[in-house]
Design an enzyme around this catalytic site. Structure first.
Site, short mmCIF file in Angstrom:
data_model
loop_
_atom_site.label_atom_id
_atom_site.label_comp_id
_atom_site.label_asym_id
_atom_site.label_seq_id
_atom_site.Cartn_x
_atom_site.Cartn_y
_atom_site.Cartn_z
N SER A 116 0.83 -1.21 0.00
CA SER A 116 0.00 0.00 0.00
C SER A 116 0.85 1.25 0.00
O SER A 116 1.92 1.29 0.64
CB SER A 116 -0.90 0.01 1.24
OG SER A 116 -1.57 1.25 1.37
N TYR A 139 -2.72 -0.15 9.98
CA TYR A 139 -2.79 -0.79 8.66
C TYR A 139 -1.52 -0.53 7.87
O TYR A 139 -0.89 -1.45 7.33
CB TYR A 139 -4.01 -0.27 7.89
CG TYR A 139 -3.96 -0.56 6.42
CD1 TYR A 139 -4.17 -1.85 5.94
CD2 TYR A 139 -3.68 0.45 5.48
CE1 TYR A 139 -4.09 -2.14 4.58
CE2 TYR A 139 -3.61 0.17 4.13
CZ TYR A 139 -3.81 -1.12 3.68
OH TYR A 139 -3.73 -1.40 2.34
N LYS A 177 -17.39 -2.15 0.67
CA LYS A 177 -16.37 -1.57 1.53
C LYS A 177 -16.88 -0.47 2.45
O LYS A 177 -16.16 -0.04 3.34
CB LYS A 177 -15.21 -1.05 0.67
CG LYS A 177 -14.41 -2.15 0.00
CD LYS A 177 -13.37 -1.62 -0.96
CE LYS A 177 -12.26 -0.85 -0.26
NZ LYS A 177 -11.41 -1.70 0.58
#
Length: 320
Positions: A116, A139, A177
């Site tokens: 990411s 995250y 999501k």
């Protein structure tokens, strides 16, 4: 056989579609379907089998085989950037990915996984090097730490391992999501509900709605994944964005133009709302992928800008 973890999720289900478009249906999808709505992402796909993510991990840790596996696309993760249970995040994102990597390396199976752009934190440089990485949430840290784990051993790995640092991905099959769906998805919802859009006021020196992100359509993300499948000699960590930052206002204009042309000329207008206190100091007001490594590796295909990608996505959302 292909294995796609997170195969019922956003990017994973699009990879399944990309494989299907090549005539490949010998696919094992791995996911967590506690949210049964994700099944809809696979309703028009052709796959061979499905395994729950915990059952898959148990078999991987036992060293079991799944037949002849051509490649593993590892898209499964907890991608909620507001999740602060670090123990959970490290187990699901870091330890799980390490286990699959070990399984693939032992069998010399290509391993293409989702990293990411969140690893870069506030930037301002978005290049695949340690000095530019500073994750700001659990995250991002889980993704960052696995990339570090890979870097420490990649020279001793003789099969393909490729990590893809996705920037702001938008496109079909992300409806499950919720709050984590793309800004393009939320703009479509707002326009349907009120005919107007809400964007943040200025922050970090940017004017209202002028914060800039590298927005990339999921079709382009799939193209990079499949290109790596075709080029198993290529390993490394690569940014996957367009290489061009565009403002939230740019995305808004593309969405408004689509509605005005196809729905109602009265649609449009942007309301700028106060910037939330809880995001101050933790918000990426600017991201832009440095594509030098990806281009040097040989990926030459151009990427869609939001003027092309947002209408393509809205066409899909409003298909008959």
């Amino acid at each position: 056989m292909m294995i796609v973890t997170g195969g019922a999720g956003f990017i994973g289900s699009n990879i399944v579609q990309g494989l299907n478009a090549r005539g490949i249906s010998d696919i094992l999808v791995v996911d967590d379907l506690s949210d049964g709505r994700k099944c809809l992402n696979l309703s028009d796909a052709n796959i061979r089998d499905y395994l729950d993510k915990d059952d898959f991990l148990a078999r991987v840790e036992k060293g079991e085989t799944f037949g002849s596996v051509e490649a593993v696309f590892h898209e499964g993760a907890c991608s909620t950037t507001t999740e602060w249970d670090g123990r959970f995040m490290m187990k699901v994102n870091f330890e799980y990915t390490k286990a699959i990597l070990s399984w693939c390396v032992t069998r010399k199976t290509p391993f293409i996984y989702a990293s990411s752009a969140a690893v870069y934190g506030m930037g301002p440089t978005f290049r695949e090097a340690r000095e530019f990485e500073c994750p700001l949430n659990a995250y991002a840290y889980s993704k960052f730490l696995f990339d570090c784990h890979l870097r420490a051993r990649i020279q001793g790995i003789f099969s393909q391992v490729a990590g893809l640092r996705y920037f702001n991905v938008y496109g079909p099959r992300e409806q499950h999501k919720g709050a984590m769906a793309s800004v393009a998805f939320h703009m479509d919802t707002q326009l349907q509900n009120s005919g107007r859009l809400r964007l943040f006021e200025g922050s970090d020196g940017y004017g209202p709605g002028e914060q800039q992100r590298d927005f990339i359509h999921v079709d382009d993300v799939v193209a990079v994944n499949l290109w790596l499948l075709d080029n198993p000699q290529i390993s490394g960590i690569f940014n996957v964005g367009t290489g061009r930052a565009q403002s939230f206002n740019d995305v808004a204009r593309a969405a408004i133009d689509w509605y005005r042309q196809r729905e109602d000329h009265s649609f449009g207008g942007i309301d700028y709302i106060p910037f939330p206190d809880h995001l101050k100091g933790r918000y990426q007001s600017f991201t832009e992928a440095d594509l030098s490594a990806l281009r040097a590796a040989g990926f030459e295909r151009p990427f869609m800008d939001v003027a092309a990608g947002v209408p393509r996505y809205l066409d899909w959302l409003h298909r008959d």
